[in-house]
Design a protein around this motif. Structure first.
Motif, PDB file in Angstrom:
ATOM      1  N   ASP A 131      32.977  -0.575 -29.337  1.00  0.00           N
ATOM      2  CA  ASP A 131      31.626  -0.051 -29.568  1.00  0.00           C
ATOM      3  C   ASP A 131      30.690  -0.371 -28.413  1.00  0.00           C
ATOM      4  N   LEU A 132      31.124  -1.262 -27.514  1.00  0.00           N
ATOM      5  CA  LEU A 132      30.301  -1.665 -26.375  1.00  0.00           C
ATOM      6  C   LEU A 132      30.603  -0.794 -25.160  1.00  0.00           C
ATOM      7  N   THR A 133      29.728  -0.872 -24.168  1.00  0.00           N
ATOM      8  CA  THR A 133      29.830  -0.025 -22.985  1.00  0.00           C
ATOM      9  C   THR A 133      30.960  -0.480 -22.057  1.00  0.00           C
ATOM     10  N   LYS A 134      31.671   0.495 -21.484  1.00  0.00           N
ATOM     11  CA  LYS A 134      32.641   0.209 -20.426  1.00  0.00           C
ATOM     12  C   LYS A 134      31.944   0.452 -19.085  1.00  0.00           C
ATOM     13  N   PHE A 135      31.939  -0.562 -18.242  1.00  0.00           N
ATOM     14  CA  PHE A 135      31.189  -0.510 -16.993  1.00  0.00           C
ATOM     15  C   PHE A 135      32.156  -0.557 -15.819  1.00  0.00           C
ATOM     16  N   GLN A 136      31.991   0.370 -14.873  1.00  0.00           N
ATOM     17  CA  GLN A 136      32.887   0.420 -13.721  1.00  0.00           C
ATOM     18  C   GLN A 136      32.079   0.325 -12.435  1.00  0.00           C
ATOM     19  N   VAL A 137      32.535  -0.543 -11.520  1.00  0.00           N
ATOM     20  CA  VAL A 137      31.888  -0.729 -10.217  1.00  0.00           C
ATOM     21  C   VAL A 137      32.909  -0.439  -9.129  1.00  0.00           C
ATOM     22  N   ASN A 138      32.603   0.525  -8.271  1.00  0.00           N
ATOM     23  CA  ASN A 138      33.483   0.844  -7.143  1.00  0.00           C
ATOM     24  C   ASN A 138      32.813   0.378  -5.860  1.00  0.00           C
ATOM     25  N   THR A 139      33.419  -0.590  -5.180  1.00  0.00           N
ATOM     26  CA  THR A 139      32.815  -1.114  -3.956  1.00  0.00           C
ATOM     27  C   THR A 139      33.775  -0.981  -2.775  1.00  0.00           C
ATOM     28  N   PRO A 140      33.229  -0.851  -1.570  1.00  0.00           N
ATOM     29  CA  PRO A 140      34.057  -0.808  -0.358  1.00  0.00           C
ATOM     30  C   PRO A 140      34.234  -2.191   0.258  1.00  0.00           C
ATOM     31  N   ILE A 141      34.087  -3.233  -0.557  1.00  0.00           N
ATOM     32  CA  ILE A 141      34.077  -4.601  -0.048  1.00  0.00           C
ATOM     33  C   ILE A 141      35.478  -5.196  -0.070  1.00  0.00           C
ATOM     34  N   VAL A 142      35.829  -5.872   1.027  1.00  0.00           N
ATOM     35  CA  VAL A 142      37.116  -6.574   1.128  1.00  0.00           C
ATOM     36  C   VAL A 142      36.945  -7.982   0.570  1.00  0.00           C
ATOM     37  N   CYS A 143      37.779  -8.338  -0.402  1.00  0.00           N
ATOM     38  CA  CYS A 143      37.732  -9.682  -0.990  1.00  0.00           C
ATOM     39  C   CYS A 143      39.078  -9.994  -1.628  1.00  0.00           C
ATOM     40  N   THR A 144      39.282 -11.239  -1.998  1.00  0.00           N
ATOM     41  CA  THR A 144      40.517 -11.613  -2.675  1.00  0.00           C
ATOM     42  C   THR A 144      40.496 -11.090  -4.106  1.00  0.00           C
ATOM     43  N   ASN A 145      41.676 -10.926  -4.681  1.00  0.00           N
ATOM     44  CA  ASN A 145      41.758 -10.473  -6.072  1.00  0.00           C
ATOM     45  C   ASN A 145      41.142 -11.502  -7.015  1.00  0.00           C
ATOM     46  N   ALA A 146      41.278 -12.785  -6.674  1.00  0.00           N
ATOM     47  CA  ALA A 146      40.701 -13.847  -7.514  1.00  0.00           C
ATOM     48  C   ALA A 146      39.183 -13.752  -7.527  1.00  0.00           C
ATOM     49  N   PHE A 147      38.576 -13.513  -6.356  1.00  0.00           N
ATOM     50  CA  PHE A 147      37.115 -13.375  -6.304  1.00  0.00           C
ATOM     51  C   PHE A 147      36.673 -12.137  -7.080  1.00  0.00           C
ATOM     52  N   ALA A 148      37.434 -11.048  -6.975  1.00  0.00           N
ATOM     53  CA  ALA A 148      37.103  -9.819  -7.704  1.00  0.00           C
ATOM     54  C   ALA A 148      37.116 -10.063  -9.210  1.00  0.00           C
ATOM     55  N   ARG A 149      38.076 -10.866  -9.688  1.00  0.00           N
ATOM     56  CA  ARG A 149      38.108 -11.192 -11.114  1.00  0.00           C
ATOM     57  C   ARG A 149      36.882 -12.001 -11.518  1.00  0.00           C
ATOM     58  N   GLU A 150      36.443 -12.919 -10.642  1.00  0.00           N
ATOM     59  CA  GLU A 150      35.226 -13.691 -10.923  1.00  0.00           C
ATOM     60  C   GLU A 150      34.017 -12.767 -11.064  1.00  0.00           C
ATOM     61  N   VAL A 151      33.919 -11.787 -10.164  1.00  0.00           N
ATOM     62  CA  VAL A 151      32.784 -10.851 -10.211  1.00  0.00           C
ATOM     63  C   VAL A 151      32.820 -10.045 -11.507  1.00  0.00           C
ATOM     64  N   ALA A 152      34.009  -9.554 -11.880  1.00  0.00           N
ATOM     65  CA  ALA A 152      34.143  -8.764 -13.109  1.00  0.00           C
ATOM     66  C   ALA A 152      33.729  -9.583 -14.330  1.00  0.00           C
ATOM     67  N   HIS A 153      34.157 -10.850 -14.384  1.00  0.00           N
ATOM     68  CA  HIS A 153      33.793 -11.703 -15.519  1.00  0.00           C
ATOM     69  C   HIS A 153      32.297 -12.023 -15.519  1.00  0.00           C
ATOM     70  N   ARG A 154      31.717 -12.237 -14.334  1.00  0.00           N
ATOM     71  CA  ARG A 154      30.275 -12.518 -14.275  1.00  0.00           C
ATOM     72  C   ARG A 154      29.472 -11.331 -14.797  1.00  0.00           C
ATOM     73  N   LEU A 155      29.825 -10.119 -14.360  1.00  0.00           N
ATOM     74  CA  LEU A 155      29.114  -8.929 -14.806  1.00  0.00           C
ATOM     75  C   LEU A 155      29.273  -8.723 -16.313  1.00  0.00           C
ATOM     76  N   LEU A 156      30.475  -9.007 -16.817  1.00  0.00           N
ATOM     77  CA  LEU A 156      30.730  -8.851 -18.247  1.00  0.00           C
ATOM     78  C   LEU A 156      29.850  -9.789 -19.067  1.00  0.00           C
ATOM     79  N   PHE A 157      29.901 -11.073 -18.746  1.00  0.00           N
ATOM     80  CA  PHE A 157      29.207 -12.048 -19.586  1.00  0.00           C
ATOM     81  C   PHE A 157      27.702 -12.087 -19.335  1.00  0.00           C
ATOM     82  N   ALA A 158      27.261 -11.627 -18.156  1.00  0.00           N
ATOM     83  CA  ALA A 158      25.818 -11.569 -17.902  1.00  0.00           C
ATOM     84  C   ALA A 158      25.130 -10.616 -18.869  1.00  0.00           C
ATOM     85  N   SER A 159      25.816  -9.550 -19.251  1.00  0.00           N
ATOM     86  CA  SER A 159      25.196  -8.585 -20.169  1.00  0.00           C
ATOM     87  C   SER A 159      25.014  -9.173 -21.566  1.00  0.00           C
ATOM     88  N   HIS A 160      25.745 -10.247 -21.873  1.00  0.00           N
ATOM     89  CA  HIS A 160      25.620 -10.882 -23.179  1.00  0.00           C
ATOM     90  C   HIS A 160      24.712 -12.116 -23.136  1.00  0.00           C
TER      91      HIS A 160
END
Length: 201
Positions: A131-160
């Protein structure tokens, strides 16, 4: 407004390290900066003729205290508060899933990759995260997969964690103290709420 590089104040985000950034063709400054600001949690604010960039997680710059007893009136046993309204964040502004697309630093061929963060199927007060929104971010930024997961989790929990919206009705003179993206503390009945100002009207 048009700004030259000399009008960009970046001291507060000087420790931000960008490994790589891939863009095709001419791009406006706004579109160049937006992926960086989302990824690295950066705010921007115009003051005079300078554009200041700052870390959203830094300490607040000012403190504004609201005394609810001073702005409230009593009608029988019911308290009415004037000048301030507190609302819960609407459900459609909360995320159940975030997908963060980036360029993977972990592979020598630098492929496009995705990191995803999701709430559990039944979380807290929500009957279904679908029932909640699915949010997608497409960036041209080079980063590690671990850092990308941190960003995804930050964006997810910031909305709550940003669970309440404060609406203040101030006099014209008082409202001139504030502008968009001011970071302030609001004290209501001895409880402190860190607040980011989204809009001044």
């Amino acid at each position: 407004a048009n700004f030259s590089s000399a009008q960009f104040y970046v001291t507060e985000v000087a420790d931000t390290v960008v490994v790589g950034y891939s863009m095709k063709g001419p791009t406006s400054t706004q579109k160049l900066l937006q992926p960086l600001m989302i990824t690295f949690n950066i705010l921007a604010q115009e003051r005079g003729q300078t554009l200041f960039f700052m870390d959203r997680a830094d300490n607040v710059a000012r403190t504004y205290t609201v005394d609810m007893d001073a702005v409230g009136v009593s009608k029988g046993t019911e308290a009415k508060y004037m000048g301030i309204e507190i609302q819960n964040t609407p459900m459609n502004q909360k995320f159940g899933e975030v997908t963060f697309t980036h360029i993977s630093q972990d592979d020598n061929h630098f492929p496009q990759s995705q990191a995803k963060a999701q709430l559990a199927p039944h979380t807290g007060a929500y009957e279904s995260v679908h029932d909640l929104t699915k949010f997608q971010v497409n960036t041209p930024i080079v980063c590690t997969n671990a850092f990308a997961r941190e960003v995804a989790h930050r964006l997810l929990f910031a909305s709550h964690s940003d669970d309440m919206k404060f609406i203040f009705r101030l006099s014209g003179k008082q409202s001139l103290k504030f502008q968009e993206n001011d970071r302030i503390n609001i004290t209501v009945n001895s409880k402190v709420y860190p607040v980011l100002i989204h809009k001044v009207t």
